[in-house]
Design a protein around this motif. Structure first.
Motif, PDB file in Angstrom:
ATOM      1  N   VAL B  88      43.793  48.239  36.997  1.00  0.00           N
ATOM      2  CA  VAL B  88      42.735  47.362  36.483  1.00  0.00           C
ATOM      3  C   VAL B  88      42.642  46.014  37.231  1.00  0.00           C
ATOM      4  O   VAL B  88      41.434  45.453  37.379  1.00  0.00           O
ATOM      5  CB  VAL B  88      42.699  47.215  34.806  1.00  0.00           C
ATOM      6  CG1 VAL B  88      41.788  46.361  34.398  1.00  0.00           C
ATOM      7  CG2 VAL B  88      42.302  48.579  34.203  1.00  0.00           C
ATOM      8  N   THR B  89      43.624  45.380  37.298  1.00  0.00           N
ATOM      9  CA  THR B  89      44.004  44.190  37.650  1.00  0.00           C
ATOM     10  C   THR B  89      43.420  44.107  39.226  1.00  0.00           C
ATOM     11  O   THR B  89      42.513  42.991  39.680  1.00  0.00           O
ATOM     12  CB  THR B  89      45.347  43.698  37.801  1.00  0.00           C
ATOM     13  OG1 THR B  89      46.006  43.598  36.576  1.00  0.00           O
ATOM     14  CG2 THR B  89      45.319  42.146  38.378  1.00  0.00           C
ATOM     15  N   ILE B  90      43.684  45.275  40.122  1.00  0.00           N
ATOM     16  CA  ILE B  90      43.205  45.181  41.537  1.00  0.00           C
ATOM     17  C   ILE B  90      41.642  45.355  41.393  1.00  0.00           C
ATOM     18  O   ILE B  90      41.008  44.808  42.136  1.00  0.00           O
ATOM     19  CB  ILE B  90      43.977  46.420  42.114  1.00  0.00           C
ATOM     20  CG1 ILE B  90      45.418  46.119  42.438  1.00  0.00           C
ATOM     21  CG2 ILE B  90      43.372  46.603  43.409  1.00  0.00           C
ATOM     22  CD1 ILE B  90      46.144  47.296  42.970  1.00  0.00           C
ATOM     23  N   SER B  91      41.272  46.305  40.377  1.00  0.00           N
ATOM     24  CA  SER B  91      39.713  46.288  40.328  1.00  0.00           C
ATOM     25  C   SER B  91      39.194  45.114  40.141  1.00  0.00           C
ATOM     26  O   SER B  91      38.067  44.935  40.672  1.00  0.00           O
ATOM     27  CB  SER B  91      39.673  47.468  39.234  1.00  0.00           C
ATOM     28  OG  SER B  91      40.293  48.757  39.432  1.00  0.00           O
ATOM     29  N   LEU B  92      39.490  44.467  39.261  1.00  0.00           N
ATOM     30  CA  LEU B  92      38.828  43.274  38.620  1.00  0.00           C
ATOM     31  C   LEU B  92      38.757  42.091  39.886  1.00  0.00           C
ATOM     32  O   LEU B  92      37.992  41.462  40.199  1.00  0.00           O
ATOM     33  CB  LEU B  92      39.470  42.564  37.427  1.00  0.00           C
ATOM     34  CG  LEU B  92      39.454  43.487  36.315  1.00  0.00           C
ATOM     35  CD1 LEU B  92      40.005  42.921  34.920  1.00  0.00           C
ATOM     36  CD2 LEU B  92      37.919  43.647  35.930  1.00  0.00           C
ATOM     37  N   VAL B  93      39.973  42.144  40.765  1.00  0.00           N
ATOM     38  CA  VAL B  93      39.948  41.265  41.835  1.00  0.00           C
ATOM     39  C   VAL B  93      38.970  41.662  42.770  1.00  0.00           C
ATOM     40  O   VAL B  93      38.227  40.704  43.360  1.00  0.00           O
ATOM     41  CB  VAL B  93      41.256  41.311  42.528  1.00  0.00           C
ATOM     42  CG1 VAL B  93      41.502  40.364  43.793  1.00  0.00           C
ATOM     43  CG2 VAL B  93      42.693  40.522  41.479  1.00  0.00           C
ATOM     44  N   LEU B  94      38.874  43.065  42.987  1.00  0.00           N
ATOM     45  CA  LEU B  94      37.784  43.441  43.857  1.00  0.00           C
ATOM     46  C   LEU B  94      36.251  43.057  43.391  1.00  0.00           C
ATOM     47  O   LEU B  94      35.478  42.652  43.975  1.00  0.00           O
ATOM     48  CB  LEU B  94      37.885  44.933  44.126  1.00  0.00           C
ATOM     49  CG  LEU B  94      39.341  45.530  45.093  1.00  0.00           C
ATOM     50  CD1 LEU B  94      39.530  46.928  44.848  1.00  0.00           C
ATOM     51  CD2 LEU B  94      39.060  44.880  46.555  1.00  0.00           C
ATOM     52  N   LEU B  95      36.278  43.345  42.303  1.00  0.00           N
ATOM     53  CA  LEU B  95      34.962  42.847  41.602  1.00  0.00           C
ATOM     54  C   LEU B  95      34.481  41.486  41.619  1.00  0.00           C
ATOM     55  O   LEU B  95      33.356  40.854  42.031  1.00  0.00           O
ATOM     56  CB  LEU B  95      34.976  43.306  40.005  1.00  0.00           C
ATOM     57  CG  LEU B  95      33.765  43.420  39.280  1.00  0.00           C
ATOM     58  CD1 LEU B  95      32.738  44.188  39.756  1.00  0.00           C
ATOM     59  CD2 LEU B  95      34.076  43.590  37.549  1.00  0.00           C
ATOM     60  N   VAL B  96      35.729  40.810  41.653  1.00  0.00           N
ATOM     61  CA  VAL B  96      35.479  39.319  41.814  1.00  0.00           C
ATOM     62  C   VAL B  96      34.725  38.932  43.228  1.00  0.00           C
ATOM     63  O   VAL B  96      34.205  38.114  43.433  1.00  0.00           O
ATOM     64  CB  VAL B  96      36.640  38.304  41.215  1.00  0.00           C
ATOM     65  CG1 VAL B  96      36.429  36.857  41.823  1.00  0.00           C
ATOM     66  CG2 VAL B  96      36.726  38.468  39.884  1.00  0.00           C
ATOM     67  N   ILE B  97      35.536  39.381  44.303  1.00  0.00           N
ATOM     68  CA  ILE B  97      35.341  39.418  45.808  1.00  0.00           C
ATOM     69  C   ILE B  97      33.986  39.840  45.825  1.00  0.00           C
ATOM     70  O   ILE B  97      33.101  39.196  46.417  1.00  0.00           O
ATOM     71  CB  ILE B  97      36.249  40.484  46.591  1.00  0.00           C
ATOM     72  CG1 ILE B  97      37.661  39.752  46.403  1.00  0.00           C
ATOM     73  CG2 ILE B  97      35.713  40.484  47.820  1.00  0.00           C
ATOM     74  CD1 ILE B  97      38.801  40.740  47.167  1.00  0.00           C
ATOM     75  N   GLY B  98      33.409  40.833  45.024  1.00  0.00           N
ATOM     76  CA  GLY B  98      31.972  41.434  45.176  1.00  0.00           C
ATOM     77  C   GLY B  98      31.233  40.338  44.518  1.00  0.00           C
ATOM     78  O   GLY B  98      30.148  39.868  45.324  1.00  0.00           O
ATOM     79  N   LEU B  99      31.366  39.495  43.595  1.00  0.00           N
ATOM     80  CA  LEU B  99      30.523  38.560  42.985  1.00  0.00           C
ATOM     81  C   LEU B  99      30.447  37.402  43.818  1.00  0.00           C
ATOM     82  O   LEU B  99      29.310  36.801  44.071  1.00  0.00           O
ATOM     83  CB  LEU B  99      31.190  38.150  41.554  1.00  0.00           C
ATOM     84  CG  LEU B  99      30.826  39.258  40.473  1.00  0.00           C
ATOM     85  CD1 LEU B  99      31.678  38.949  39.367  1.00  0.00           C
ATOM     86  CD2 LEU B  99      29.383  39.816  40.000  1.00  0.00           C
ATOM     87  N   LEU B 100      31.773  36.980  44.379  1.00  0.00           N
ATOM     88  CA  LEU B 100      31.640  35.674  45.231  1.00  0.00           C
ATOM     89  C   LEU B 100      31.051  36.269  46.612  1.00  0.00           C
ATOM     90  O   LEU B 100      30.246  35.193  46.931  1.00  0.00           O
ATOM     91  CB  LEU B 100      33.265  35.430  45.372  1.00  0.00           C
ATOM     92  CG  LEU B 100      33.828  34.017  45.792  1.00  0.00           C
ATOM     93  CD1 LEU B 100      33.213  33.348  44.832  1.00  0.00           C
ATOM     94  CD2 LEU B 100      35.144  34.164  46.301  1.00  0.00           C
ATOM     95  N   GLY B 101      31.332  37.262  46.982  1.00  0.00           N
ATOM     96  CA  GLY B 101      30.384  37.391  48.382  1.00  0.00           C
ATOM     97  C   GLY B 101      28.988  37.769  48.428  1.00  0.00           C
ATOM     98  O   GLY B 101      28.294  37.667  49.350  1.00  0.00           O
ATOM     99  N   THR B 102      28.437  37.967  46.983  1.00  0.00           N
ATOM    100  CA  THR B 102      27.134  37.916  46.934  1.00  0.00           C
ATOM    101  C   THR B 102      26.626  36.629  46.512  1.00  0.00           C
ATOM    102  O   THR B 102      25.206  36.579  46.289  1.00  0.00           O
ATOM    103  CB  THR B 102      26.710  39.301  46.073  1.00  0.00           C
ATOM    104  OG1 THR B 102      27.293  38.706  44.632  1.00  0.00           O
ATOM    105  CG2 THR B 102      27.130  40.658  46.555  1.00  0.00           C
TER     106      THR B 102
END
Lengths: 177, 113
Positions: B88-102
């Protein structure tokens, strides 16, 4: 009482699909949050799970329908390039916004954010729908899993809300006709 | 009661796989969007449908990455109990990367060419 095909697709994309997803969010979140064994009976849990599964899959499908219609049907009309020498840009929303410094940020910030971030919503919503279906009533006894699912559900809502709010404002300032 | 016992024993692997795939799909959108901002030639290579422009490739790449990652991870985690909090921690970090990158103020930092 006339509406053009382009306006019809814009309404379908934003007012029907997009708005339906955002409106359903509160019910879905309440359903997930209150999914606790100490709060509901076994019968109540089973009845609620059936509703939650249908609701989550409907939301996921609606989220996909929203981004697909938005990107592949409505967006080309928004970004269409006007022919050389065109002075009336009202049929070319992107160029109409960029023509004035007072409206350019609606494209540079609003549309640029909306068109990209929106695609995270159906991905997150699909994950939530699958997780709810996989666990079923057992999800009530798994607080860690429920918390993670709720975070993804909120992410789906926030990204859809950003897209929806900017879409509404941009279509007000430079409508697709 | 049997059904309940069986469901209680369901391993967390499949849900962990879905969450991680969701994070990967979101991050893919963020990374592709940022790369497209950094390179006009890369952006144009994503314009698979001219009327839609580079958003065609950005959206389809992230969608394909999401479903492919889910498929691979599902078979890898199927029937297994995994470290859920870590996933879950890795998934949330990836989700944040998605939000930041867009987020335009972020990806415009890389605007080049």
């Amino acid at each position: 009482m006339e509406i053009s095909a382009r306006e019809g697709w814009t309404v379908l994309h934003g007012m029907l699909f997009g708005a339906a997803f955002l409106l359903a969010f509160a019910g879905g979140l309440a359903g997930l949050y209150s999914l606790r064994p100490e709060w509901i009976t076994l019968e109540g849990l089973q009845e609620r799970m059936a509703r939650l599964k249908i609701g989550m899959w409907t939301m996921a499908l609606v989220a996909w329908a929203t981004v697909i219609t938005g990107t592949f049907i409505v967006y080309p009309w928004y970004r269409a390039r006007p022919p050389e020498g065109t002075t009336d840009l009202s049929a070319f929303p992107r160029y109409l916004l960029l023509a004035s410094e007072s409206t350019a940020e609606w494209h540079r910030f609003g549309m640029e954010w909306k068109e990209h971030v929106a695609w995270i919503a159906p991905i997150a919503a699909t994950v939530v729908a699958y997780a709810v279906t996989y666990y079923g009533p057992v999800l009530a006894k798994k607080p860690n899993e429920r918390r993670a699912i709720m975070i993804f559900f909120v992410a789906a809502f926030v990204t859809a809300a950003i897209a929806g709010i900017f879409g509404a404002f941009i279509n007000k300032i430079a409508p697709i006709r | 009661m049997m059904d309940r016992a069986t469901e209680q024993d369901k391993p967390n692997g499949p849900v962990a796989a879905a969450l991680l795939a969701g994070g990967i799909g979101a991050a893919a959108m963020g990374v592709v969007t940022t790369l497209a901002a950094a390179s006009e030639s890369f952006a144009q290579s994503l314009a698979w449908i001219p009327a839609v422009g580079p958003l065609t490739g950005k959206s389809l790449v992230s969608t394909i990455v999401f479903f492919l990652a889910w498929l691979v991870l599902h078979f890898r985690f199927r029937g297994k109990e995994v470290n859920f909090n870590q996933i879950v921690t890795i998934s949330l970090v990836l989700l944040v990367i998605g939000l930041l990158g867009t987020f335009p103020p972020f990806f415009e930092l890389f605007a080049g060419e």
